[in-house]
Design a protein around this motif. Sequence first.
Motif, short mmCIF file in Angstrom:
data_model
loop_
_atom_site.label_atom_id
_atom_site.label_comp_id
_atom_site.label_asym_id
_atom_site.label_seq_id
_atom_site.Cartn_x
_atom_site.Cartn_y
_atom_site.Cartn_z
N ILE A 75 91.29 -8.76 -3.54
CA ILE A 75 93.19 -9.78 -3.13
C ILE A 75 92.98 -8.90 -1.61
CG2 ILE A 75 94.17 -7.11 -3.94
CD1 ILE A 75 96.92 -8.72 -3.59
N THR A 76 93.99 -9.63 -0.85
CA THR A 76 94.03 -9.48 0.66
C THR A 76 95.06 -8.80 0.47
OG1 THR A 76 94.38 -11.57 1.23
CG2 THR A 76 92.29 -11.23 1.46
N GLY A 77 95.33 -8.27 1.90
CA GLY A 77 96.93 -7.81 2.11
C GLY A 77 97.33 -7.03 1.01
N GLY A 78 96.49 -6.50 -0.33
CA GLY A 78 97.06 -5.07 -0.89
C GLY A 78 97.36 -3.78 -0.60
N SER A 79 97.25 -3.35 0.25
CA SER A 79 97.87 -2.42 0.59
C SER A 79 99.33 -2.27 0.70
CB SER A 79 97.34 -2.01 2.10
OG SER A 79 96.97 -2.45 2.89
N ALA A 80 100.16 -3.14 1.08
CA ALA A 80 101.83 -3.17 1.45
C ALA A 80 102.47 -4.27 0.64
CB ALA A 80 102.14 -3.14 2.43
N GLY A 81 103.75 -4.29 0.72
CA GLY A 81 104.37 -5.12 -0.02
C GLY A 81 104.21 -5.75 -1.03
N ILE A 82 104.46 -7.31 -1.11
CA ILE A 82 103.87 -8.65 -2.36
C ILE A 82 102.50 -8.23 -2.86
CG2 ILE A 82 103.89 -10.82 -3.25
CD1 ILE A 82 105.96 -11.18 -1.16
N GLU A 100 80.18 -10.14 -9.65
CA GLU A 100 80.99 -11.45 -9.99
C GLU A 100 82.05 -10.93 -10.06
OE1 GLU A 100 81.16 -11.26 -14.29
OE2 GLU A 100 81.32 -8.79 -14.21
N LEU A 101 83.13 -12.52 -9.80
CA LEU A 101 84.82 -11.54 -9.29
C LEU A 101 85.31 -12.78 -10.75
CD1 LEU A 101 86.90 -10.79 -7.15
CD2 LEU A 101 86.01 -12.53 -5.89
N ASP A 102 86.69 -12.15 -10.84
CA ASP A 102 86.80 -12.87 -11.83
C ASP A 102 88.16 -13.55 -11.20
OD1 ASP A 102 85.66 -12.60 -14.53
OD2 ASP A 102 86.42 -10.98 -13.89
N ILE A 103 89.27 -12.77 -10.43
CA ILE A 103 90.60 -12.97 -9.86
C ILE A 103 90.71 -12.96 -8.42
CG2 ILE A 103 93.42 -12.50 -9.64
CD1 ILE A 103 93.03 -12.11 -12.86
N LEU A 104 90.14 -13.88 -7.03
CA LEU A 104 90.93 -13.51 -5.78
C LEU A 104 92.25 -14.26 -5.91
CD1 LEU A 104 89.80 -13.56 -2.94
CD2 LEU A 104 89.56 -16.46 -3.45
N ILE A 105 92.79 -13.23 -5.08
CA ILE A 105 94.34 -13.40 -4.99
C ILE A 105 94.79 -13.67 -3.21
CG2 ILE A 105 96.77 -12.69 -5.16
CD1 ILE A 105 95.71 -11.32 -7.71
N ASN A 106 94.72 -14.52 -2.24
CA ASN A 106 95.23 -14.53 -1.20
C ASN A 106 95.91 -14.22 -0.70
OD1 ASN A 106 92.34 -14.82 0.50
ND2 ASN A 106 92.33 -17.05 -1.48
N ASN A 107 96.35 -12.77 -0.21
CA ASN A 107 98.03 -12.48 0.30
C ASN A 107 98.27 -12.71 1.36
OD1 ASN A 107 100.46 -11.16 -1.05
ND2 ASN A 107 99.39 -9.57 0.26
N ALA A 132 90.56 -17.30 -11.95
CA ALA A 132 91.25 -17.26 -11.26
C ALA A 132 91.80 -17.62 -9.80
CB ALA A 132 92.84 -16.77 -12.15
N ILE A 133 91.99 -18.86 -9.03
CA ILE A 133 92.61 -18.29 -7.87
C ILE A 133 93.81 -18.55 -7.27
CG2 ILE A 133 92.17 -19.06 -5.14
CD1 ILE A 133 89.52 -20.43 -5.63
N MET A 134 94.68 -17.44 -7.06
CA MET A 134 96.44 -17.09 -6.03
C MET A 134 96.32 -17.18 -4.88
SD MET A 134 99.10 -14.67 -7.65
CE MET A 134 98.85 -14.61 -8.95
N ASN A 135 97.04 -18.20 -4.69
CA ASN A 135 97.24 -18.09 -3.22
C ASN A 135 98.87 -17.87 -2.79
OD1 ASN A 135 94.31 -18.98 -2.45
ND2 ASN A 135 94.96 -21.35 -2.73
N ILE A 136 99.36 -17.38 -1.76
CA ILE A 136 100.03 -16.50 -1.79
C ILE A 136 101.05 -17.67 -0.84
CG2 ILE A 136 102.47 -15.24 -1.17
CD1 ILE A 136 100.49 -14.37 -3.84
N SER A 137 101.82 -18.78 -0.94
CA SER A 137 102.42 -19.62 0.28
C SER A 137 103.44 -18.71 0.86
CB SER A 137 101.92 -20.86 -0.22
OG SER A 137 103.29 -21.97 0.49
N SER A 138 104.88 -19.67 0.73
CA SER A 138 106.67 -19.44 1.09
C SER A 138 107.04 -20.69 0.75
CB SER A 138 106.42 -19.20 1.98
OG SER A 138 107.14 -19.08 3.01
#
Length: 262
Positions: free
Chosen positions: A10-17, A81-88, A134-140
């Motif tokens: 996960i990117t930006g996992g150190s704060a907020g959402i 390996e990697l299972d879930i990428l969260i672009n946050n 899965a890939i989870m992308n955070i939009s707005s």
Amino acid sequence: MDLKGKKVLITGGSAGIGKSIIQELVQRGVQDFAVMGRRQEALDALKAAFPDAEFLTLPGNVANPQDLDKAVAQVTEQWGELDILINNAGVVSAGLLTDLSDEDIINQISINITGLILLTKKALPLLKKSKEAAIMNISSGYGYIAMPFYSVYAATKAAVGQFSDAMRRELHQHAIHVMTVYPSATDTDMMKTAVVSSLDTPEEVAKASVDGLLKGEINVILGGKEREEQIKVNFLEPRKIDAFAAANYEALRERTRQHRSM
Ligand SMILES: NC(=O)c1ccc[n+]([C@@H]2O[C@H](COP(=O)([O-])OP(=O)(O)OC[C@H]3O[C@@H](n4cnc5c(N)ncnc54)[C@H](OP(=O)(O)O)[C@@H]3O)[C@@H](O)[C@H]2O)c1
């Protein structure tokens, strides 16, 4: 999706959402996280905040392709390996287009969309090794309904949604689901300089996001039925949203005058 044993980058996992998404995933049994962010101390603090989880901290800027290469190399070395990428990870700088600095325009684009696309590209070989990825992308919400003073931010967030849809269709032969989350205004550091009447909590956004992931949803849209209605109006009758923006122009301008989180 079954979260047991899943490995999450996960990117930006150190704060907020992002941090709330980690919390939600930890509560549901996920143990392995690789977390990318610019501030090393904020990444290190995750280990104390979630003692039941294992963290691979990846200090770096998603706008820097070399940092992304390094992050993916570390994940490859540690996990293979990697299972879930969260672009946050994301940033915002509001204002009239003519008032935004070139630097804030370029950085919003580089962080919110170019970095997200490049990290997805670089992580795909690892995701393809997973039996259920899965890939989870955070939009707005602005990715669906653009508003004045957010032209660049809205453009990057609309691009996130389109990228997700294209990738899900491109990857249909692989076990990789691609989804997008569209948060409304949420009570995080990003919103400290904006004036907003009501805010979701990051925990609410995280819960909706992880529920959506488990159900294999394509779009998770915060803001309830009212927001879904506005999206339909924006698509079918955009002049109605134009009229709303015109009627509220000065108020919107005032509320967003200081809004910057870069
Ligand atoms: N809050 C809202 O109202 C809202 C509404 C809609 C959508 N969103 C989206 O939700 C996502 C998360 O927002 P948030 O409100 O949780 O923001 P936040 O509280 O400001 O947290 C942002 C996180 O991203 C990291 N980050 C920022 N720029 C980065 C970069 N260049 N490289 C690596 N990491 C970076 C930050 O860590 P470092 O500073 O240490 O790098 C931090 O961990 C964003 O994509 C945002 O656009 C937020």
